[in-house]
Write a protein that holds these residues in place. Structure first.
Motif, PDB file in Angstrom:
ATOM      1  N   ASP A  79       0.819  -1.216   0.000  1.00  0.00           N
ATOM      2  CA  ASP A  79       0.000   0.000   0.000  1.00  0.00           C
ATOM      3  C   ASP A  79       0.850   1.261   0.000  1.00  0.00           C
ATOM      4  O   ASP A  79       0.379   2.344   0.345  1.00  0.00           O
ATOM      5  CB  ASP A  79      -0.973  -0.002   1.185  1.00  0.00           C
ATOM      6  CG  ASP A  79      -0.268   0.170   2.533  1.00  0.00           C
ATOM      7  OD1 ASP A  79       0.983   0.136   2.578  1.00  0.00           O
ATOM      8  OD2 ASP A  79      -0.977   0.337   3.554  1.00  0.00           O
ATOM      9  N   ASN A 259     -10.401  -2.682  -7.714  1.00  0.00           N
ATOM     10  CA  ASN A 259      -9.012  -2.492  -7.322  1.00  0.00           C
ATOM     11  C   ASN A 259      -8.219  -3.793  -7.322  1.00  0.00           C
ATOM     12  O   ASN A 259      -6.979  -3.774  -7.394  1.00  0.00           O
ATOM     13  CB  ASN A 259      -8.937  -1.822  -5.946  1.00  0.00           C
ATOM     14  CG  ASN A 259      -9.381  -0.384  -6.012  1.00  0.00           C
ATOM     15  OD1 ASN A 259      -9.010   0.349  -6.924  1.00  0.00           O
ATOM     16  ND2 ASN A 259     -10.198   0.035  -5.059  1.00  0.00           N
ATOM     17  N   ALA A 267      -5.255   2.841  -6.115  1.00  0.00           N
ATOM     18  CA  ALA A 267      -6.676   3.166  -5.934  1.00  0.00           C
ATOM     19  C   ALA A 267      -6.847   4.675  -5.818  1.00  0.00           C
ATOM     20  O   ALA A 267      -5.931   5.396  -5.408  1.00  0.00           O
ATOM     21  CB  ALA A 267      -7.212   2.476  -4.686  1.00  0.00           C
ATOM     22  N   SER A 268      -8.024   5.154  -6.169  1.00  0.00           N
ATOM     23  CA  SER A 268      -8.261   6.599  -6.256  1.00  0.00           C
ATOM     24  C   SER A 268      -9.467   7.025  -5.436  1.00  0.00           C
ATOM     25  O   SER A 268     -10.494   6.351  -5.422  1.00  0.00           O
ATOM     26  CB  SER A 268      -8.484   6.979  -7.725  1.00  0.00           C
ATOM     27  OG  SER A 268      -8.949   8.309  -7.854  1.00  0.00           O
ATOM     28  N   THR A 285     -12.666   3.689   1.303  1.00  0.00           N
ATOM     29  CA  THR A 285     -11.749   3.620   0.171  1.00  0.00           C
ATOM     30  C   THR A 285     -10.518   2.798   0.530  1.00  0.00           C
ATOM     31  O   THR A 285     -10.101   1.905  -0.217  1.00  0.00           O
ATOM     32  CB  THR A 285     -11.329   5.040  -0.264  1.00  0.00           C
ATOM     33  OG1 THR A 285     -12.498   5.785  -0.628  1.00  0.00           O
ATOM     34  CG2 THR A 285     -10.381   4.992  -1.450  1.00  0.00           C
ATOM     35  N   ARG A 286      -9.927   3.078   1.684  1.00  0.00           N
ATOM     36  CA  ARG A 286      -8.729   2.347   2.098  1.00  0.00           C
ATOM     37  C   ARG A 286      -9.044   0.875   2.374  1.00  0.00           C
ATOM     38  O   ARG A 286      -8.257  -0.016   2.051  1.00  0.00           O
ATOM     39  CB  ARG A 286      -8.122   3.010   3.326  1.00  0.00           C
ATOM     40  CG  ARG A 286      -7.518   4.380   3.007  1.00  0.00           C
ATOM     41  CD  ARG A 286      -6.780   4.975   4.200  1.00  0.00           C
ATOM     42  NE  ARG A 286      -7.674   5.410   5.256  1.00  0.00           N
ATOM     43  CZ  ARG A 286      -7.805   4.819   6.441  1.00  0.00           C
ATOM     44  NH1 ARG A 286      -7.107   3.722   6.705  1.00  0.00           N
ATOM     45  NH2 ARG A 286      -8.622   5.289   7.346  1.00  0.00           N
ATOM     46  N   SER A 289      -9.273  -1.028  -1.041  1.00  0.00           N
ATOM     47  CA  SER A 289      -8.266  -0.697  -2.054  1.00  0.00           C
ATOM     48  C   SER A 289      -7.495  -1.926  -2.516  1.00  0.00           C
ATOM     49  O   SER A 289      -6.549  -1.803  -3.301  1.00  0.00           O
ATOM     50  CB  SER A 289      -7.278   0.328  -1.498  1.00  0.00           C
ATOM     51  OG  SER A 289      -6.444  -0.273  -0.517  1.00  0.00           O
ATOM     52  N   LYS A 292      -3.718  -1.873  -1.996  1.00  0.00           N
ATOM     53  CA  LYS A 292      -2.922  -0.996  -2.851  1.00  0.00           C
ATOM     54  C   LYS A 292      -2.940   0.429  -2.305  1.00  0.00           C
ATOM     55  O   LYS A 292      -3.831   0.793  -1.535  1.00  0.00           O
ATOM     56  CB  LYS A 292      -3.449  -1.049  -4.286  1.00  0.00           C
ATOM     57  CG  LYS A 292      -3.332  -2.459  -4.870  1.00  0.00           C
ATOM     58  CD  LYS A 292      -3.983  -2.617  -6.230  1.00  0.00           C
ATOM     59  CE  LYS A 292      -3.893  -4.070  -6.695  1.00  0.00           C
ATOM     60  NZ  LYS A 292      -4.524  -4.305  -8.013  1.00  0.00           N
ATOM     61  N   VAL A 294      -3.538   4.426  -1.898  1.00  0.00           N
ATOM     62  CA  VAL A 294      -4.642   5.318  -2.266  1.00  0.00           C
ATOM     63  C   VAL A 294      -4.078   6.708  -2.492  1.00  0.00           C
ATOM     64  O   VAL A 294      -3.353   7.246  -1.645  1.00  0.00           O
ATOM     65  CB  VAL A 294      -5.713   5.373  -1.160  1.00  0.00           C
ATOM     66  CG1 VAL A 294      -6.802   6.383  -1.517  1.00  0.00           C
ATOM     67  CG2 VAL A 294      -6.324   3.986  -0.940  1.00  0.00           C
ATOM     68  N   TYR A 334      -2.396   6.162   2.478  1.00  0.00           N
ATOM     69  CA  TYR A 334      -2.442   7.284   1.538  1.00  0.00           C
ATOM     70  C   TYR A 334      -1.051   7.613   1.003  1.00  0.00           C
ATOM     71  O   TYR A 334      -0.043   7.436   1.681  1.00  0.00           O
ATOM     72  CB  TYR A 334      -3.013   8.536   2.209  1.00  0.00           C
ATOM     73  CG  TYR A 334      -4.486   8.475   2.488  1.00  0.00           C
ATOM     74  CD1 TYR A 334      -5.409   8.447   1.457  1.00  0.00           C
ATOM     75  CD2 TYR A 334      -4.966   8.452   3.802  1.00  0.00           C
ATOM     76  CE1 TYR A 334      -6.771   8.397   1.708  1.00  0.00           C
ATOM     77  CE2 TYR A 334      -6.326   8.403   4.068  1.00  0.00           C
ATOM     78  CZ  TYR A 334      -7.222   8.384   3.020  1.00  0.00           C
ATOM     79  OH  TYR A 334      -8.580   8.332   3.271  1.00  0.00           O
TER      80      TYR A 334
END
Length: 372
Positions: A79, A259, A267-268, A285-286, A289, A292, A294, A334
């Motif tokens: 990540d 993802n 990931a976005s 989102t996290r 992901s 991966k 973000v 992130y």
């Protein structure tokens, strides 16, 4: 959002972690040795002050603070996004008007304006810009932007198409994915750029679409297919998903499935949740992901210089943006954030906008000097 691709400044919904990564990307020892050599030579170059903000320019640019510049490729491990084998974060801007192919006539930028803008940014290896570049746009302008980014130690992320019908592109619904002609045209556009910029490390990664939805699973199939096609041309090239957040794709499981595609490395999240630090969509989102990294490909805050008829003035915007940036550069999972938007011409300092960063020296200074 101002007229064109990008967010609906709206909101809502929310959970945390998952599996695989793309089988790529190890920086070769020989390349590292070359990078060190370049760093030694670059370190001798005399340092200069950044160009004036808001469109002032310079004919040259200072060397990267770490002496390496954008000759160092960006890679992914779990990540984390890495540069020279070390965890890396990016910070900068979005622009859909830079190319002259999109936006109102008075806000389109010349190559000279783009160069001056890049020269005014940070030069420490963390500066980045997300540029839109769609089919049949001006390749000479993209070449010039890549060369300017290289001179100014700016990494680029390049979005290949718009899923929400901006800048002359059509909406990417189920019918679009079912049209083989559309898929073939996209593949040609993508592979031509991969061939043109194969090995160009100033381009940190490409992004298939701006803000796609799941299209009943067709998006996942598309990313699988295009990822495989990209690997045939440039197996070391990274790709980001370009998504807004799980709620905009459908279900958390859909976002996770997307993802998990071997065609997606990053990931976005796009967020316009103005009075929050980490977006309320960030945890979801996290969590989905697929393990991966973000990146916050877009975030924005309305402001005007005086704050009149607006939630905040420029100083207040910089204070809030600083809190968000800290969360998105140092928070777990992130890897950085890109602010919306550099959009000359139509906005001025008195108007309540989030596309007016070119007339806001306070936010420019923050993005140029921020340190986690």
């Amino acid at each position: 959002m101002p007229d064109a691709p990008g967010p609906d400044p709206a909101t809502n919904p929310i959970p945390i972690v998952a599996p695989p990564g793309r089988r790529r990307r190890l920086v070769i020892a020989a390349a590292l040795a070359l990078v060190v050599l370049v760093g030694v030579v670059t370190a001798v170059v005399v340092n200069r002050e950044p160009a004036p903000t808001g469109g002032g320019g310079s004919t040259g640019s200072p060397p990267a603070a770490d002496g390496m510049g954008t000759d160092v490729p960006i890679t992914v491990e779990g990540d984390r996004i890495l540069r020279n084998g070390e965890p890396w974060w990016l910070l900068g801007y979005n622009s859909f008007v830079w190319s002259g192919n999109c936006g109102d006539s008075e806000e389109r930028m010349t190559a000279e304006q783009v160069d001056a803008w890049f020269a005014s940014m940070r030069h420490d290896g963390h500066g980045a810009v997300r540029l839109f570049f769609f089919e049949n746009w001006d390749l000479d302008r993209l070449d010039a932007a890549v060369e300017s980014a290289k001179r100014n130690d700016i990494y680029l992320t390049i979005t290949l198409d718009d899923a929400i019908a901006g800048c002359g592109e059509s909406e990417k619904g189920e019918d679009w994915y079912d049209d083989q002609g559309e898929r073939d045209a996209f593949r040609t556009h993508m592979t031509s750029l991969l061939e043109r910029y194969r090995g160009e490390t100033t381009i940190a990664w490409f992004e298939y679409f701006n803000e796609p939805d799941f299209a009943d699973g067709r998006l996942r199939e598309f990313y699988d297919e295009m990822g495989a096609a990209a690997d045939e041309v440039d197996p070391d090239r990274l790709f980001a998903s370009g998504t807004i957040a799980p709620y905009a794709v459908g279900e958390d499981s859909d976002f996770l499935s997307l993802n998990e595609s071997p065609g997606v490395d990053i990931a976005s999240l796009h967020e316009y949740d103005e009075n929050e630090v980490e977006s309320n969509h960030g945890p979801d989102t996290r969590a989905n992901s697929a393990g991966k990294p973000v990146i916050v490909g877009e975030f924005g805050l309305y402001a005007s210089e005086s704050g009149e008829d607006c939630e905040r003035d420029f100083a207040e915007r910089a204070e809030q943006a600083g809190s968000k940036i800290a969360a998105y550069t140092t928070g777990e999972g992130y890897a950085g954030a890109l602010m919306w938007a550099w959009q000359p011409g139509t906005e001025n300092a008195s108007e309540c906008e989030y596309g007016n960063l070119d007339v806001d020296p306070t936010i420019q200074d923050l993005l140029r000097t921020f340190t986690p």
